[in-house]
Every structure is written in structure tokens, then in C-alpha cells.
Design a protein around this motif. Structure first.
Motif, PDB file in Angstrom:
ATOM      1  N   MET A 101       0.836  -1.210   0.000  1.00 26.89           N
ATOM      2  CA  MET A 101       0.000   0.000   0.000  1.00 26.89           C
ATOM      3  C   MET A 101       0.866   1.252   0.000  1.00 26.89           C
ATOM      4  O   MET A 101       0.547   2.249  -0.650  1.00 26.89           O
ATOM      5  CB  MET A 101      -0.945  -0.008   1.202  1.00 26.89           C
ATOM      6  CG  MET A 101      -2.037  -1.067   1.130  1.00 26.89           C
ATOM      7  SD  MET A 101      -2.926  -1.304   2.691  1.00 26.89           S
ATOM      8  CE  MET A 101      -3.757   0.285   2.869  1.00 26.89           C
ATOM      9  N   ASN A 102       1.962   1.210   0.740  1.00 29.76           N
ATOM     10  CA  ASN A 102       2.876   2.354   0.811  1.00 29.76           C
ATOM     11  C   ASN A 102       3.569   2.626  -0.516  1.00 29.76           C
ATOM     12  O   ASN A 102       4.084   3.725  -0.737  1.00 29.76           O
ATOM     13  CB  ASN A 102       3.945   2.115   1.884  1.00 29.76           C
ATOM     14  CG  ASN A 102       3.486   2.540   3.265  1.00 29.76           C
ATOM     15  OD1 ASN A 102       2.504   3.259   3.412  1.00 29.76           O
ATOM     16  ND2 ASN A 102       4.199   2.090   4.272  1.00 29.76           N
ATOM     17  N   ASN A 103       3.601   1.616  -1.378  1.00 28.22           N
ATOM     18  CA  ASN A 103       4.337   1.756  -2.632  1.00 28.22           C
ATOM     19  C   ASN A 103       3.440   1.690  -3.863  1.00 28.22           C
ATOM     20  O   ASN A 103       3.910   1.455  -4.972  1.00 28.22           O
ATOM     21  CB  ASN A 103       5.418   0.672  -2.707  1.00 28.22           C
ATOM     22  CG  ASN A 103       6.549   0.916  -1.728  1.00 28.22           C
ATOM     23  OD1 ASN A 103       7.466   1.688  -1.993  1.00 28.22           O
ATOM     24  ND2 ASN A 103       6.469   0.278  -0.567  1.00 28.22           N
ATOM     25  N   MET A 104       2.144   1.896  -3.649  1.00 32.97           N
ATOM     26  CA  MET A 104       1.190   1.922  -4.757  1.00 32.97           C
ATOM     27  C   MET A 104       0.324   3.158  -4.679  1.00 32.97           C
ATOM     28  O   MET A 104       0.051   3.671  -3.585  1.00 32.97           O
ATOM     29  CB  MET A 104       0.274   0.687  -4.724  1.00 32.97           C
ATOM     30  CG  MET A 104       0.933  -0.627  -5.033  1.00 32.97           C
ATOM     31  SD  MET A 104      -0.299  -1.962  -5.040  1.00 32.97           S
ATOM     32  CE  MET A 104       0.755  -3.396  -5.270  1.00 32.97           C
ATOM     33  N   THR A 105      -0.123   3.626  -5.815  1.00 31.51           N
ATOM     34  CA  THR A 105      -1.097   4.705  -5.834  1.00 31.51           C
ATOM     35  C   THR A 105      -2.450   4.138  -5.413  1.00 31.51           C
ATOM     36  O   THR A 105      -2.648   2.920  -5.366  1.00 31.51           O
ATOM     37  CB  THR A 105      -1.223   5.310  -7.239  1.00 31.51           C
ATOM     38  OG1 THR A 105      -1.750   4.310  -8.128  1.00 31.51           O
ATOM     39  CG2 THR A 105       0.123   5.798  -7.749  1.00 31.51           C
ATOM     40  N   TYR A 106      -3.397   5.049  -5.137  1.00 27.09           N
ATOM     41  CA  TYR A 106      -4.734   4.626  -4.735  1.00 27.09           C
ATOM     42  C   TYR A 106      -5.362   3.752  -5.816  1.00 27.09           C
ATOM     43  O   TYR A 106      -5.999   2.734  -5.538  1.00 27.09           O
ATOM     44  CB  TYR A 106      -5.593   5.866  -4.483  1.00 27.09           C
ATOM     45  CG  TYR A 106      -6.791   5.636  -3.583  1.00 27.09           C
ATOM     46  CD1 TYR A 106      -6.615   5.350  -2.231  1.00 27.09           C
ATOM     47  CD2 TYR A 106      -8.090   5.726  -4.078  1.00 27.09           C
ATOM     48  CE1 TYR A 106      -7.710   5.148  -1.402  1.00 27.09           C
ATOM     49  CE2 TYR A 106      -9.187   5.530  -3.256  1.00 27.09           C
ATOM     50  CZ  TYR A 106      -8.983   5.241  -1.912  1.00 27.09           C
ATOM     51  OH  TYR A 106     -10.060   5.035  -1.089  1.00 27.09           O
ATOM     52  N   LYS A 107      -5.126   4.120  -7.075  1.00 26.29           N
ATOM     53  CA  LYS A 107      -5.680   3.364  -8.195  1.00 26.29           C
ATOM     54  C   LYS A 107      -5.026   1.994  -8.305  1.00 26.29           C
ATOM     55  O   LYS A 107      -5.693   0.978  -8.531  1.00 26.29           O
ATOM     56  CB  LYS A 107      -5.493   4.134  -9.505  1.00 26.29           C
ATOM     57  CG  LYS A 107      -6.132   3.471 -10.717  1.00 26.29           C
ATOM     58  CD  LYS A 107      -5.974   4.324 -11.962  1.00 26.29           C
ATOM     59  CE  LYS A 107      -6.634   3.664 -13.168  1.00 26.29           C
ATOM     60  NZ  LYS A 107      -6.480   4.496 -14.401  1.00 26.29           N
ATOM     61  N   GLU A 108      -3.720   1.934  -8.119  1.00 32.24           N
ATOM     62  CA  GLU A 108      -3.015   0.649  -8.184  1.00 32.24           C
ATOM     63  C   GLU A 108      -3.465  -0.284  -7.065  1.00 32.24           C
ATOM     64  O   GLU A 108      -3.579  -1.503  -7.262  1.00 32.24           O
ATOM     65  CB  GLU A 108      -1.502   0.878  -8.089  1.00 32.24           C
ATOM     66  CG  GLU A 108      -0.882   1.482  -9.344  1.00 32.24           C
ATOM     67  CD  GLU A 108       0.596   1.779  -9.166  1.00 32.24           C
ATOM     68  OE1 GLU A 108       1.351   1.593 -10.122  1.00 32.24           O
ATOM     69  OE2 GLU A 108       0.989   2.208  -8.047  1.00 32.24           O
ATOM     70  N   GLN A 109      -3.727   0.289  -5.895  1.00 31.38           N
ATOM     71  CA  GLN A 109      -4.217  -0.526  -4.786  1.00 31.38           C
ATOM     72  C   GLN A 109      -5.533  -1.205  -5.155  1.00 31.38           C
ATOM     73  O   GLN A 109      -5.747  -2.385  -4.868  1.00 31.38           O
ATOM     74  CB  GLN A 109      -4.405   0.333  -3.536  1.00 31.38           C
ATOM     75  CG  GLN A 109      -3.129   0.819  -2.900  1.00 31.38           C
ATOM     76  CD  GLN A 109      -3.389   1.694  -1.688  1.00 31.38           C
ATOM     77  OE1 GLN A 109      -4.341   1.472  -0.939  1.00 31.38           O
ATOM     78  NE2 GLN A 109      -2.561   2.700  -1.492  1.00 31.38           N
ATOM     79  N   SER A 110      -6.413  -0.443  -5.816  1.00 30.67           N
ATOM     80  CA  SER A 110      -7.713  -0.990  -6.209  1.00 30.67           C
ATOM     81  C   SER A 110      -7.544  -2.124  -7.209  1.00 30.67           C
ATOM     82  O   SER A 110      -8.269  -3.124  -7.168  1.00 30.67           O
ATOM     83  CB  SER A 110      -8.585   0.111  -6.811  1.00 30.67           C
ATOM     84  OG  SER A 110      -8.840   1.125  -5.859  1.00 30.67           O
ATOM     85  N   GLN A 111      -6.571  -1.975  -8.088  1.00 33.87           N
ATOM     86  CA  GLN A 111      -6.366  -2.974  -9.137  1.00 33.87           C
ATOM     87  C   GLN A 111      -5.644  -4.217  -8.633  1.00 33.87           C
ATOM     88  O   GLN A 111      -5.979  -5.330  -9.026  1.00 33.87           O
ATOM     89  CB  GLN A 111      -5.555  -2.352 -10.286  1.00 33.87           C
ATOM     90  CG  GLN A 111      -6.286  -1.241 -11.028  1.00 33.87           C
ATOM     91  CD  GLN A 111      -5.380  -0.517 -12.022  1.00 33.87           C
ATOM     92  OE1 GLN A 111      -4.152  -0.576 -11.908  1.00 33.87           O
ATOM     93  NE2 GLN A 111      -5.983   0.171 -12.984  1.00 33.87           N
ATOM     94  N   LYS A 112      -4.661  -4.040  -7.763  1.00 28.50           N
ATOM     95  CA  LYS A 112      -3.792  -5.145  -7.378  1.00 28.50           C
ATOM     96  C   LYS A 112      -4.022  -5.713  -5.980  1.00 28.50           C
ATOM     97  O   LYS A 112      -3.630  -6.852  -5.704  1.00 28.50           O
ATOM     98  CB  LYS A 112      -2.329  -4.714  -7.502  1.00 28.50           C
ATOM     99  CG  LYS A 112      -1.924  -4.345  -8.928  1.00 28.50           C
ATOM    100  CD  LYS A 112      -0.457  -3.941  -8.987  1.00 28.50           C
ATOM    101  CE  LYS A 112      -0.036  -3.599 -10.409  1.00 28.50           C
ATOM    102  NZ  LYS A 112       1.389  -3.221 -10.506  1.00 28.50           N
TER     103      LYS A 112
END
Length: 519
Positions: free
Chosen positions: A429-440
């Protein structure tokens, strides 16, 4: 009276006071006169007239029946008349603000001699400050409110606001800019999800599940959609009110008609002819903090599909308390909306775009639940480890029985696996954008929450077996075990039922499967 001022006695002198009208006893090198107390003892006078108690050292008997905190209560503390000469008291219960020395009672990064790649000095400073704050400010209020069912005290809410704890519980983001966090222990720029994890896990140590949800639990899940999808004007008005503790907000999605099935919701919103307002009709059920909320983040069916709208408590909004198996302090509500008029400017995200708003919000909500569940399980492990070393059965400590040690082994394995997976997800989570978190991470977090709540219920069951009858008693030695066993199913339902989340995790994995992968 200080320890130095207390009169000193020899064990022989204490032994002389062993008659019904003159009863002394020793507990942990402290001398107590229980003569007048014997008829007030909840267990009856016979307990205190036992030959192993009167005039004797009753330390072992006492700790087999009572929690250490009993000795600290004023009505019992004043029974102490002295100490044993040349001896010191060594027993203690939970030490305010301190890290426990009981093995596995703390996450590895807090234990002596261990290290972690995830936590920095700022995380450690925040943990120390939060431990002190929770133990001195929050926990006493938590236990009192669990008993009377009232909402968390305004004083606690205000002290949290003064330290900007409400803001930190929303996670890292622009809303922290310019704030002094926990007296300057951590800066807004360095604040990350591990800092939020620390805060959530420290609060979970209260052992008061209903209170934990009542303590701005609605804001943790209801305010992020406002932070991420509201207009600048709406955010400027609502966010400061909530983060200052002046007003309260909740997330109103679930209905009697649908819970995890968001698409099946029936609450409907239609626009007025001039297009300036929404008119909302419908009901919501099991809404945390709903009974005392000022704002409601509401999921509605609309002509465009599904839309999320911020509703302010006003004419047409009615809330009723729902009785559940945990404390009313959570403010669990049944809500009705009857022709509620709301400005279209209160729409969160685009018309018909509510599914994105809610699904992105679910990640943080479920992750927070995992943080709390992990720490709550660990508290039960600590309770059980203490109990099996001080409780005797068949003339030996419970810890001497292999079956009991086997249960503890399973508990420890479960809680350590949960914490390790949680920390890995938090790092992502610390190394992803909000959008990337939703996807991955949606699937990972869903599976983690399923794992957390399944292991939690297994641990609750095993803990009751270890404590026996005390594990189903609301007071006394096993009160935290009883409370945990009674309330642990909440986590398995709130934020999505286990089966639904497990399916979500697998479906997301299947979508990422390479088309050319073969055995």
C-alpha cells in the motif's frame, strides 16, 4: 500511604492473625487485614476462612481466582496494612504505557532483540505515545461505556482531535497537510500506512469491541469517500467538522435487502425537475455510528445506475438503535430516508459512478479491520499465556498439559501469520497509488480479511476451552475472553462476509491468470 510508610511484619506475625475476628493474609508480599471484609466477599466468607488463606500467603490462591486489577481497586487497596519485612512485591497486571514482556504478546517489531524492515524510529515514537494515550485516556472510558452502553465520552473525542488522531486514522494524504500530528512526533509528509496500522492496533488493545466501533469507527469508513470524491466546497465544510470531533459521519450502504451485494440495494434517489436536488427514499440497516451521526455517506440506486450521496441529518432522516451482541456504544442503527432533499453538490463522484467510490473505499475499510483483528487476537494469546502459567488443575499448572500447549501453539501460529501477511500488504500500500491498490490489492486484502476473521474465531473458541467456565463469564478472570468470543463474529460480517471475500480474491486472481499458462 507509600510503601516506605507501611508497617513491616514478619510472616510469623501475620500467621498469628488467623481467627474469625482477626484475619490477615499475604498477597505478593503485601499484608491485608480482611477481618471486616470477609462478610462482603463476593464469593462468601468461607473462601477467606480457608486454612490456606487466613494468616498465610494466599498469593497463589488469589491469582488462581482474581485478576491483578482487583488489588488496585480503592475498596480493596485500602485493606492493605503493611508489607512483609525484607520482601518485595513482584506481581503486576497490565502496566500502563508499557510494552508487554509476555512472549508473543506484542508484534515482533516491538519485542526485545528483534528487528523489522518496515518500522522506523517515527513509527516507534508514535507507538509509544499511542500506548500511553490509549492506556490512560481511552481504555478507562472504553470499559465504562461498554457497561452503560453510552457513546464514547466527548472528552475522549476532543483529546483525540487535539492530537489529530481522527485525521491520522484516515490514512496518509493531503488532509494531513499543515497539521501537527501527535504533538509533532510524526510529520504529515512522513506519515504512512504503517503509522495508521500502529494507531489502529493500539486502539484494539482496549478489548472493547463495541466501543472500538463507536469511537469514530463510522468516520474511518464513511469519511474517505468524502476525502476522495467530494467537491472542494463540500470537503472544505464537512472534513474539518468531522476531524475536529464536532460532528460525526457514518457509511450507510447495507440494507435488509442487500449487504455484500451492493448492486442489489433498493434505496433510491431521483433528481428534482430543476436538477438541483436529490430526493432519497429507502432504508439502511446495521449502520455503525448511525444513531448519533450528523452525516451519512449513502449508497443509492439512481437512473444512471448506482450513486453515492452525502446526506446531512435533516427532515425525513430517522435513526433507530439496533440491538446486537455487542455494546450499544457502537451506535448501530436502522435508518429510514423519507423524501429527504439533498443538494446535487453532495454527490460523491459522478452520477452512476458509485460502484467505484464504494469498491475503492472497501480496500481501506477491510484493511483497517485486519489491523484490529490481528491485534485483538494477540491480546487473547497474552491472556491465555498468563492464565495457563498461573492456573493450577490436577495439582499442576495448566501449562503442564500437552493439549493446552497445543492450543496455544495453534493460536500463536495463527496470529503471527496474520500479522506477517498484514505487514506485507501494508508495505505494498505504501508503494502503490490509490488506483493501483484498487487494481492489485482488492483480492489480497479480501483474502487477508477472510483469513483474519477465520483464525480469530478459531482462537476465540480455543480460548474459551482454556478458560473453561470463566471464558463464558462477563466478569472476572475470563471477562476479556468472553467479550472476544461474543463479539468476534462482527469482523467476519462487517465489510463483507468471509465467503464473499474469498470468492472476490479468487476471481481477481483468475482475471490475472496468463492465458498461455499450462501444467
Amino acid at each position: 500511604m507509600s510503601a516506605k510508610e507501611l508497617k513491616q511484619f514478619t510472616r510469623e506475625e501475620v500467621a498469628e492473625h488467623n481467627k474469625e475476628g482477626d484475619l490477615w493474609t499475604i498477597i505478593d508480599a503485601k499484608v491485608y487485614d480482611i477481618t471486616r471484609f470477609k462478610n462482603l466477599h463476593p464469593g462468601g466468607a468461607a473462601v477467606l476462612l480457608d486454612d490456606e488463606v487466613v494468616g498465610q500467603d494466599a498469593t497463589e490462591s488469589f491469582y488462581g481466582l482474581h485478576r491483578h486489577e482487583v488489588l488496585e481497586r480503592p475498596q480493596y487497596a485500602r485493606l492493605q496494612i503493611g508489607v512483609i519485612k525484607g520482601e518485595e512485591s513482584v506481581m503486576h497486571g497490565r502496566q500502563i504505557g508499557q510494552v508487554s514482556k509476555v512472549p508473543f504478546a506484542e508484534p515482533t517489531w516491538l519485542a526485545d532483540g528483534y528487528s523489522s524492515p518496515y518500522y522506523t524510529e517515527s513509527h516507534k515514537r508514535l507507538q509509544k505515545a499511542m500506548r500511553e494515550f490509549v492506556d490512560t485516556v481511552v481504555s478507562p472510558d472504553a470499559q465504562a461505556r461498554e457497561e452503560d452502553g453510552k457513546r464514547p465520552s466527548a472528552e475522549v473525542i476532543q483529546k483525540m482531535a487535539d492530537a489529530n488522531i481522527h485525521a491520522m486514522r484516515m490514512g496518509p494524504g493531503k488532509h494531513l497537510k499543515g497539521l501537527t500530528l501527535a504533538g509533532g512526533i510524526v510529520t504529515p509528509e512522513e506519515f504512512d500506512y504503517f503509522h495508521e496500522l500502529v494507531i489502529t492496533q493500539e486502539f484494539a488493545r482496549c478489548g472493547a469491541r463495541g466501543y472500538g466501533d463507536g469511537l469514530q469507527g463510522g468516520a474511518v469508513i464513511g469519511l474517505p469517500p468524502v476525502l476522495n470524491f467530494a467537491s472542494p466546497e463540500l470537503k472544505a465544510r464537512v472534513v474539518p467538522e468531522v476531524l475536529s470531533g464536532k460532528k460525526f459521519i457514518c457509511l450507510a450502504i447495507s440494507e435488509a435487502f442487500a449487504g455484500s451485494d451492493v448492486a442489489g440495494l433498493k434505496t433510491y434517489a431521483t433528481k428534482t425537475e430543476d436538477g438541483q436536488h436529490w430526493i432519497i427514499n429507502g432504508t439502511k440497516k446495521w449502520i455503525t455510528n448511525g444513531t448519533f451521526a450528523d452525516y451519512f455517506t449513502v449508497g443509492c440506486k439512481t437512473d444512471d445506475g448506482f450513486t453515492v450521496i452525502l446526506v446531512e441529518r435533516s427532515e425525513g432522516v430517522e435513526t433507530k438503535s439496533i440491538k446486537t451482541s455487542y455494546s450499544p456504544t457502537a451506535g448501530t442503527a436502522y435508518i429510514t430516508f423519507e423524501n429527504v432533499k439533498v443538494p446535487v453538490g453532495n454527490t460523491l463522484g459522478p452520477d452512476g459512478g458509485g460502484l467505484l467510490v464504494i469498491l475503492s473505499n472497501f480496500n481501506h475499510e477491510r484493511w483497517v479491520m485486519c489491523c484490529g483483528s490481528s491485534r485483538s487476537q494477540r491480546a487473547i494469546v497474552e491472556e491465555c499465556l498468563k492464565w495457563i502459567t498461573q492456573r493450577k488443575a490436577f495439582g499442576k499448572p495448566l501449562s503442564s498439559q500437552a493439549v493446552v500447549r497445543s492450543k496455544l501453539a495453534a493460536m500463536i501460529v495463527r496470529v503471527e501469520s496474520v500479522q506477517t501477511w498484514l505487514e506485507n500488504v501494508t508495505h505494498q500500500m505504501n508503494n502503490m497509488t490509490y488506483k493501483e491498490q484498487s487494481q492489485k490489492l482488492a483480492g489480497q486484502i479480501a483474502l487477508l480479511k477472510m483469513h483474519c476473521t477465520q483464525t480469530a474465531q478459531e482462537t476465540a473458541r480455543d480460548a474459551v476451552q482454556i478458560f473453561g467456565g470463566r471464558g463464558i463469564s462477563k466478569t472476572g478472570m475470563g471477562r476479556f475472553i468472553e467479550h472476544y468470543h461474543r463479539t468476534v463474529p462482527f469482523d467476519s460480517v462487517l465489510g463483507g462476509a468471509e465467503d464473499v471475500l474469498g470468492d472476490l480474491g479468487v476471481r481477481q486472481a483468475l482475471r490475472a491468470m496468463p492465458k498461455n499458462a499450462r501444467l
